[in-house]
Each structure stands twice: as structure tokens, then as C-alpha cells.
Write a protein that holds these residues in place. Structure first.
Motif, PDB file in Angstrom:
ATOM      1  N   PRO A 163       0.716  -1.184  -0.112  1.00  0.00           N
ATOM      2  CA  PRO A 163       0.013   0.120  -0.007  1.00  0.00           C
ATOM      3  C   PRO A 163       0.782   1.251   0.122  1.00  0.00           C
ATOM      4  O   PRO A 163       2.126   1.162   0.218  1.00  0.00           O
ATOM      5  N   ARG A 164       0.228   2.406  -0.537  1.00  0.00           N
ATOM      6  CA  ARG A 164       1.252   3.645  -0.707  1.00  0.00           C
ATOM      7  C   ARG A 164       0.145   4.739  -0.651  1.00  0.00           C
ATOM      8  O   ARG A 164      -0.990   4.533  -0.623  1.00  0.00           O
ATOM      9  N   ARG A 165       0.794   5.921  -0.201  1.00  0.00           N
ATOM     10  CA  ARG A 165       0.028   7.021   0.042  1.00  0.00           C
ATOM     11  C   ARG A 165      -0.999   7.544  -0.681  1.00  0.00           C
ATOM     12  O   ARG A 165      -2.285   7.788  -0.514  1.00  0.00           O
ATOM     13  N   GLY A 166      -0.841   7.357  -2.069  1.00  0.00           N
ATOM     14  CA  GLY A 166      -1.668   8.004  -3.144  1.00  0.00           C
ATOM     15  C   GLY A 166      -2.790   7.107  -3.325  1.00  0.00           C
ATOM     16  O   GLY A 166      -3.821   7.285  -4.024  1.00  0.00           O
ATOM     17  N   VAL A 167      -2.860   5.698  -2.734  1.00  0.00           N
ATOM     18  CA  VAL A 167      -3.954   4.975  -2.828  1.00  0.00           C
ATOM     19  C   VAL A 167      -4.346   4.409  -1.511  1.00  0.00           C
ATOM     20  O   VAL A 167      -3.914   3.545  -0.832  1.00  0.00           O
ATOM     21  N   PRO A 168      -5.283   5.332  -0.798  1.00  0.00           N
ATOM     22  CA  PRO A 168      -5.435   5.198   0.649  1.00  0.00           C
ATOM     23  C   PRO A 168      -6.426   3.876   0.928  1.00  0.00           C
ATOM     24  O   PRO A 168      -6.224   3.484   2.038  1.00  0.00           O
ATOM     25  N   HIS A 169      -7.147   3.142  -0.161  1.00  0.00           N
ATOM     26  CA  HIS A 169      -7.782   2.190  -0.031  1.00  0.00           C
ATOM     27  C   HIS A 169      -7.104   0.867  -0.379  1.00  0.00           C
ATOM     28  O   HIS A 169      -7.716  -0.204  -0.520  1.00  0.00           O
ATOM     29  N   GLY A 170      -5.688   1.120  -0.578  1.00  0.00           N
ATOM     30  CA  GLY A 170      -5.062   0.038  -1.144  1.00  0.00           C
ATOM     31  C   GLY A 170      -4.844  -1.306  -0.271  1.00  0.00           C
ATOM     32  O   GLY A 170      -4.570  -2.151  -0.775  1.00  0.00           O
ATOM     33  N   ARG A 171      -5.004  -1.038   1.026  1.00  0.00           N
ATOM     34  CA  ARG A 171      -4.850  -2.324   2.000  1.00  0.00           C
ATOM     35  C   ARG A 171      -6.244  -3.122   2.059  1.00  0.00           C
ATOM     36  O   ARG A 171      -6.348  -4.168   2.687  1.00  0.00           O
ATOM     37  N   HIS A 172      -7.279  -2.536   1.483  1.00  0.00           N
ATOM     38  CA  HIS A 172      -8.601  -3.224   1.447  1.00  0.00           C
ATOM     39  C   HIS A 172      -8.604  -3.981   0.325  1.00  0.00           C
ATOM     40  O   HIS A 172      -8.137  -3.808  -0.808  1.00  0.00           O
ATOM     41  N   ALA A 173      -9.974  -4.919   0.310  1.00  0.00           N
ATOM     42  CA  ALA A 173     -10.355  -5.720  -0.498  1.00  0.00           C
ATOM     43  C   ALA A 173     -10.465  -4.906  -1.860  1.00  0.00           C
ATOM     44  O   ALA A 173     -11.340  -3.918  -1.688  1.00  0.00           O
ATOM     45  N   HIS A 174     -10.201  -5.428  -2.958  1.00  0.00           N
ATOM     46  CA  HIS A 174     -10.554  -4.929  -4.354  1.00  0.00           C
ATOM     47  C   HIS A 174     -11.021  -5.971  -5.274  1.00  0.00           C
ATOM     48  O   HIS A 174     -10.598  -7.047  -5.079  1.00  0.00           O
ATOM     49  N   GLY A 175     -11.709  -5.488  -6.213  1.00  0.00           N
ATOM     50  CA  GLY A 175     -12.451  -6.404  -7.195  1.00  0.00           C
ATOM     51  C   GLY A 175     -11.891  -5.923  -8.688  1.00  0.00           C
ATOM     52  O   GLY A 175     -12.395  -4.556  -8.854  1.00  0.00           O
ATOM     53  N   LEU A 176     -11.548  -6.690  -9.637  1.00  0.00           N
ATOM     54  CA  LEU A 176     -11.563  -6.377 -11.072  1.00  0.00           C
ATOM     55  C   LEU A 176     -12.669  -7.122 -11.654  1.00  0.00           C
ATOM     56  O   LEU A 176     -12.631  -8.515 -11.522  1.00  0.00           O
ATOM     57  N   LEU A 177     -13.554  -6.721 -12.265  1.00  0.00           N
ATOM     58  CA  LEU A 177     -14.773  -7.307 -12.557  1.00  0.00           C
ATOM     59  C   LEU A 177     -14.486  -7.932 -13.970  1.00  0.00           C
ATOM     60  O   LEU A 177     -13.279  -7.726 -14.654  1.00  0.00           O
ATOM     61  N   ALA A 178     -15.233  -8.690 -14.488  1.00  0.00           N
ATOM     62  CA  ALA A 178     -14.924  -9.673 -15.650  1.00  0.00           C
ATOM     63  C   ALA A 178     -14.392  -8.646 -17.010  1.00  0.00           C
ATOM     64  O   ALA A 178     -13.820  -8.811 -17.429  1.00  0.00           O
ATOM     65  N   ARG A 179     -15.276  -7.526 -17.019  1.00  0.00           N
ATOM     66  CA  ARG A 179     -15.109  -6.799 -18.205  1.00  0.00           C
ATOM     67  C   ARG A 179     -13.606  -6.242 -18.196  1.00  0.00           C
ATOM     68  O   ARG A 179     -12.833  -5.859 -19.119  1.00  0.00           O
ATOM     69  N   GLY A 180     -13.314  -5.650 -16.922  1.00  0.00           N
ATOM     70  CA  GLY A 180     -11.758  -5.072 -16.793  1.00  0.00           C
ATOM     71  C   GLY A 180     -10.904  -6.309 -17.254  1.00  0.00           C
ATOM     72  O   GLY A 180      -9.915  -5.954 -17.409  1.00  0.00           O
ATOM     73  N   GLN A 181     -11.370  -7.703 -16.518  1.00  0.00           N
ATOM     74  CA  GLN A 181     -10.162  -8.491 -16.760  1.00  0.00           C
ATOM     75  C   GLN A 181      -9.742  -8.803 -17.955  1.00  0.00           C
ATOM     76  O   GLN A 181      -8.778  -8.940 -18.570  1.00  0.00           O
ATOM     77  N   GLN A 182     -10.957  -8.706 -18.957  1.00  0.00           N
ATOM     78  CA  GLN A 182     -11.007  -8.871 -20.523  1.00  0.00           C
ATOM     79  C   GLN A 182     -10.151  -7.611 -21.249  1.00  0.00           C
ATOM     80  O   GLN A 182      -9.315  -7.975 -22.039  1.00  0.00           O
ATOM     81  N   ILE A 183     -10.339  -6.449 -20.679  1.00  0.00           N
ATOM     82  CA  ILE A 183      -9.557  -5.345 -21.428  1.00  0.00           C
ATOM     83  C   ILE A 183      -8.094  -5.286 -20.873  1.00  0.00           C
ATOM     84  O   ILE A 183      -7.058  -5.178 -21.738  1.00  0.00           O
ATOM     85  N   LEU A 184      -7.846  -5.847 -19.585  1.00  0.00           N
ATOM     86  CA  LEU A 184      -6.497  -5.893 -19.205  1.00  0.00           C
ATOM     87  C   LEU A 184      -5.606  -7.096 -20.095  1.00  0.00           C
ATOM     88  O   LEU A 184      -4.477  -6.873 -20.308  1.00  0.00           O
ATOM     89  N   GLU A 185      -6.334  -8.109 -20.337  1.00  0.00           N
ATOM     90  CA  GLU A 185      -5.664  -9.173 -21.176  1.00  0.00           C
ATOM     91  C   GLU A 185      -5.305  -8.704 -22.550  1.00  0.00           C
ATOM     92  O   GLU A 185      -4.579  -9.286 -23.339  1.00  0.00           O
ATOM     93  N   GLU A 186      -6.318  -7.903 -22.884  1.00  0.00           N
ATOM     94  CA  GLU A 186      -6.027  -7.450 -24.216  1.00  0.00           C
ATOM     95  C   GLU A 186      -5.020  -6.477 -24.433  1.00  0.00           C
ATOM     96  O   GLU A 186      -4.089  -6.401 -25.412  1.00  0.00           O
ATOM     97  N   LEU A 187      -4.830  -5.632 -23.324  1.00  0.00           N
ATOM     98  CA  LEU A 187      -3.770  -4.695 -23.379  1.00  0.00           C
ATOM     99  C   LEU A 187      -2.466  -5.042 -23.105  1.00  0.00           C
ATOM    100  O   LEU A 187      -1.425  -4.722 -23.249  1.00  0.00           O
ATOM    101  N   PHE A 188      -2.547  -6.142 -22.150  1.00  0.00           N
ATOM    102  CA  PHE A 188      -1.541  -6.823 -21.415  1.00  0.00           C
ATOM    103  C   PHE A 188      -1.318  -8.296 -21.775  1.00  0.00           C
ATOM    104  O   PHE A 188      -1.751  -8.990 -20.783  1.00  0.00           O
TER     105      PHE A 188
END
Length: 588
Positions: A163-188
Motif C-alpha cells: 500500500p502507498r499514500r496515493g491509494v489510501p484504500h490499497g490495503r482493503h479488498a479490491h475487485g476487478l470485474l469480468a469486463r476489466g479482466q478482459q481489457i487488461l488481457e487485451e492490453l497486456f
């Protein structure tokens, strides 16, 4: 990895003095000569404090530059530097040989994507404010259309894995939804494989996560929608490494943003200040504000005679309280996470994923001022009430690994940039600066990915970005998750706001669909395809879906529960038999 000698070119009057020439090598030239004591001309593209290449035996170097690799050298040899460069690009007057530079060939070709030829660039330099998820995705997209892309962030990002100062919610649970996962796999390409190779759990969004509603789990379904259970710092670190391998992307870390530089009605750059007080003007053809909820673009617009965008708010008064535990039992079986949803009858929820290091993260959520306590006894008592009894059973005697961390979220906010009549050229806003969603729905990273994807298509369609047209493009992207999250929040009696007829109907129908999904995997799949931003919400009101909901007798108990107190949890584990039901209880 392998080590190679790389000769760095110099430019004199814009002319390359060595046959291998590119701006990325100009950046690394400054780093190498600064370490070696060779005189050099400071470059706006290489400030002290930005991410550097790795040299043998040193780890991350302190200085300017970027990661380089065999692919970038080959690309540079095929594409000599332009004869004439714009005045804000520095022109060092000597060349140097880097002694030994570590090359990272793995996954490079997939990570870089297709680099445009010089004639395809729509601009010289783009500056992205913010090095979080939205900023990294934006930089990845802009690297295809701008000669140089600079990411500016006030934090130290080199080697940051927590976690870092610029992402104060970085220590908490996060979710990447299905559409986001698809786009990340396309770009990376290969990102999922990379994460799994580092021990990050992955599985089916609707079949490998135990979702609870009103104390009972949804029937698991094989939806084909991927869920990668990475923490926010893990995911960001992998994306940052990928982005910084792109030859024309540079990171300025530990630089804060002061103000925009305007020329008439055009943004022509941004003023930034380093941690040691050094101020610079970073000239740019495009500035993208990806700084998140704290975006200062509305204030900057007002300072220069423009209207601020209208704001819509839904006040939820939410708090996360999170701890990490080392468990002595296994409540998961084959599941990745156990997630009871908050409901109007019980505004308490939780996210309980297992992590790649074998520990478990428990984020408790409370809406409308019902905050989860930070002391351990209070935290455990709160965990009893979230509607998934195995969560409390597994943590009551577990070892806490850290102290409690909290994150408070007062309101979801949507800024209506698409309704403005005027907007300065050379400036865009993306991510939470456009719309900040209630984080319990996990929409923020996915919407940022969808907006970056839309920016890519926008540039392909029109060339130089046109702000108002772009905002109209992404307004339709934001509409759906905003209607889902804000509409659901308005189902809580304590949340203030106008409830349209559409919202009221939705908040009557959706609890019935969720109740029916306890016994119907087809409804579970349909629900998560909409929640994952794959299918439009209208698919849940198709006649076939509605009939499956109405056939389920348990939906008749929903209205009674909503009028009374929270229903006690009567959950069963995934590896135990589900409560028996008559044939009439299941949809055909």
C-alpha cells in the motif's frame, strides 16, 4: 535475463550522432552520464527521481530513465530519430556507453503492442497525472499514439509492492470485474498467466467465489468469467512493470502537480515540483488527469474562466475496516473468497479472500454510519453479523498479522463533463475523477479500463483527442455501473436521494432475483454477467429470466424480510449439501 552492452546516442541540433537512436535512449543517457560523472544537458524527459533502468549488481537505480530491453533496441534501429524535434525535447551533445544493462526479454513483445510509425503519431508528448490503475492504463494506450508518454506521481513507485499514500484504500479488498479482466488481457497479453505464475489465485467469478445474499449463498455457476484474486498493490505492481517496459514511457516519481500551463484555450503542459523543491514546466500536447477522486480539474477550469462540471452525489457513509489473518482452519474449500453482500435489512458486508502468501484478508464494510470497529474484540463481534458464519468461525482464534486499517467513503460522485459547453483543448479526465463509485461494487478499476479502451478507439477514430466528444463517448460507459451501484444504494432507507420509478422498480425486482439465485445457477450466471459489466442490465428483465424468478417460491419471503430485522444467517458451506428443495422450487 541477460546482460548486453548498449550504446546510447546523442543528438546535436536534432541529428542523431549514432545509428541507433531514440528518445528512450536519450533518457537513459542522462542516467548513465550522471552516475559516471560525464557532463550532460538536463532533459525535461529525465528528471531526478524518475524510474531508472537496472544495472548489474545495483538493483533499481536512483535517477532518470526507464526500463529498456532487446525489443526497444531493435525498434530504435529500424526507426531513426526524426530530423526535427520540438523545442521542449532536450538534445544532449555527447554519447555514452552504458557499462552493462539488464535486459528483460520475457513477455516484451506481448507487453509492448504495436508501436506506430513516426507518421502515425498524433502528438509529441502526452503527460499522465497519476500512476495508479487509471494512469497506467491510460499511459499504455497513449504509448501507441504519442512519441513520448510521461507519468507523474507524487509517490515512490519504484519497487512498490505494498500500500502507498496515493491509494489510501490499497490495503482493503479490491475487485476487478469480468469486463476489466478482459481489457487488461487485451492490453497486456499473458497478464493472467503471469499473475497465476506468481501465486495469485484465479477462478470463475460466479462459480469459485462464495457470494451470500440474506444469509444464504448463491448457487454456484460456471460462467466462464475470470476472477483473479490479486490485491490492489499486486495488480498495480504487475501493470506498472509492464507499462514501464514500453520504450516511450517514462515515470516521474516523487513529483507533485502544481497547476496546468495554459496558452489561450489550450493546455500546453503542467507545472510540477519535486520533493526537494525543484519546479519544472513539463510541456505536452495532451495532459490526462488520472489523479482520482481528488482531481483538481474542476478548480483549474474555474480559475481559467470555464464552468465546473455538475456533480451528482449519493451519500452512503461507508467505512471499510480490514485485517489480515493467518488461519488455522480452511473455510474456503475450492473457493477463492467468501463475500456476503450488504442488504437494506443488514447494511453490513464483508470480503474475505485468500491471498497469494497463504494469509487471508478480511475487509468488513458498514454503510450509513454503521462502522466496523478497529479493536480486535469489536472487529470479531462485527464479523459475526455479516451473514456468513464461517467467516467468524475461521478468524475468532486466528492470528492477526497486522493492525486494523480503515477507509471511509462518504459518497459516490459523478461529474458530468459531457454536459459542458466548452472545454480546453489538450486536457482530458479519466477514472475516479469522472465518476467515483461506491467501492463495495468493485467497479472503479474496471470502468477506468473501459475508459482507457474508449480513449484508444477515440484516437483511432479522430486523431488528436476532442474532449467533449470523448466525454460523450464515456458517458454511456459510466451510465450502466452508475445506475447499478447508485440505484442499489438508494434501496437502503438511510441513503438520501431521488428515487426514480426505474430505481424503485429495480429495488423491488433485484432482491427477488437474488433470492431465486440461491437455487438457480442460471440466475447466478445472469446476475454476474451484468454485475461484471459484460451484459447490459436489460438482460435480467428478459421474459425467460423473469419467469425463472417468479417460479421460485422463495422470492415471496423477500418483502417480509425487508420490512423486519436482519435475517439470521443460515448458510451452508459449499462442500456440504444444499438445503433440500422441492421440484417446484427450481426453475426448469
Amino acid at each position: 535475463m541477460s546482460d548486453v552492452d548498449i550504446v546510447v546516442p546523442a543528438y546535436v541540433g536534432g541529428q542523431p550522432q549514432f545509428p541507433v537512436a531514440d528518445t528512450v535512449f536519450t533518457n537513459i543517457f542522462i542516467t548513465a552520464t550522471a552516475r559516471a560523472g560525464t557532463p550532460s544537458t538536463p532533459s525535461p524527459a529525465s528528471p531526478s527521481g524518475s524510474t531508472s533502468c537496472r544495472s548489474r549488481g545495483r538493483g533499481p537505480a536512483r535517477g532518470s530513465g526507464t526500463f529498456i530491453n532487446r525489443e526497444s533496441a531493435e525498434w530504435s534501429s529500424r526507426h531513426p530519430a526524426p530530423q526535427h524535434r520540438r523545442s521542449h525535447i532536450a538534445t544532449p551533445k555527447t554519447f555514452a556507453v552504458l557499462p552493462r544493462v539488464t535486459v528483460v526479454p520475457e513477455l516484451m513483445t506481448a507487453a509492448l503492442g504495436r508501436r506506430p510509425t513516426m507518421g502515425e503519431f498524433v502528438g509529441n508528448r502526452a503527460v499522465v497525472l497519476g500512476g495508479g490503475m487509471a494512469g497506467l492504463l491510460t499511459a499504455r494506450v497513449l504509448s501507441e499514439s504519442y512519441e513520448d508518454v510521461v507519468i507523474v506521481d507524487r509517490d515512490t513507485l519504484s519497487g512498490a509492492e505494498g500500500p502507498r499514500r496515493g491509494v489510501p484504500h490499497g490495503r482493503h479488498a479490491h475487485g476487478l470485474l469480468a469486463r476489466g479482466q478482459q481489457i487488461l488481457e487485451e492490453l497486456f497479453p499473458g497478464l493472467e498467466r503471469e499473475l497465476v505464475g506468481h501465486g495469485v489465485p484465479s477462478g470463475d467469478l460466479a462459480g469459485d467465489i462464495r457470494w451470500y445474499f440474506e444469509g444464504r449463498p448463491f448457487a454456484p455457476a460456471r460462467s466462464g468469467l475470470l476472477s483473479v484474486s490479486a490485491t490492489r498493490p499486486e495488480l498495480e505492481a504487475h501493470l506498472r512493470a509492464r507499462v514501464l517496459r514500453i520504450p516511450n514511457v517514462t515515470l516521474w516519481e516523487r513529483w507533485s502537480v502544481d497547476r496546468l500551463d495554459f496558452t489561450h484555450h489550450q493546455v500546453t503542459g503542467v507545472w510540477v515540483t519535486s520533493t526537494d523543491g525543484n519546479q519544472k514546466l513539463l510541456s505536452a500536447d495532451l495532459v490526462v488527469d488520472a489523479t482520482g477522486r481528488g482531481s483538481r480539474t474542476p478548480a483549474w477550469l474555474e480559475e481559467h474562466g470555464y464552468e465546473r462540471p455538475e456533480e451528482e452525489k449519493v451519500k452512503v457513509d461507508l467505512q471499510y475496516t480490514t485485517r489480515i489473518f493467518r488461519l488455522d482452519t480452511d473455510p474456503y474449500g475450492t473457493d477463492l473468497s467468501i463475500n456476503p453482500l450488504a442488504t437494506p435489512t443488514n447494511p453490513r458486508g464483508a470480503f474475505f479472500p485468500k491471498l497469494s502468501d497463504g494469509t487471508s484478508l478480511l475487509s468488513l464494510t458498514g454503510m450509513i454510519g454503521d462502522y466496523p470497529p478497529t479493536d480486535l474484540p469489536g472487529f470479531l463481534e462485527f464479523a459475526k453479523t455479516v451473514g456468513a458464519p464461517e467467516i467468524y468461525d475461521s478468524v475468532k482464534n486466528a492470528e492477526p498479522v497486522d493492525d486494523a486499517a480503515t477507509f471511509r467513503f462518504p459518497a459516490s460522485t459523478r461529474r458530468r463533463y459531457e454536459r459542458l459547453r466548452r472545454f480546453p483543448a489538450g486536457l482530458l479526465v479519466l477514472g475516479d475523477g469522472v465518476c467515483s463509485f461506491n467501492p463495495v461494487y468493485g467497479q472503479g478499476m474496471t470502468v477506468a479500463a473501459m475508459e482507457a479502451h474508449a480513449l484508444r478507439q477515440h484516437i483511432r477514430d479522430v486523431g488528436t483527442p476532442q474532449a467533449l466528444r470523448f466525454y460523450h463517448d464515456i458517458s454511456s460507459i459510466v451510465d450502466v455501473p452508475w445506475d447499478i451501484s447508485a440505484g442499489a444504494d438508494l434501496g437502503f432507507p438511510g441513503v438520501a436521494g431521488r428515487r426514480s420509478l426505474k430505481t424503485r422498480i429495480g429495488n423491488v425486482y433485484m432482491p427477488r432475483l437474488q433470492a431465486a439465485a440461491h437455487d438457480d445457477p442460471r440466475l447466478t450466471e445472469a446476475f454476474f454477467r451484468v454485475a461484471g459489466l459484460i451484459d447490459p442490465p436489460q438482460t435480467l428483465t428478459k421474459p425467460g429470466v423473469v419467469m425463472r424468478v417468479l417460479r421460485n417460491k422463495k422470492v415471496n419471503t423477500v418483502s417480509t424480510r425487508r420490512e423486519g430485522a436482519a435475517t439470521p444467517a443460515s448458510a451452508y458451506r459449499r462442500d456440504q449439501a444444499a438445503p433440500p428443495s422441492s421440484p417446484g422450487d427450481r426453475a426448469a
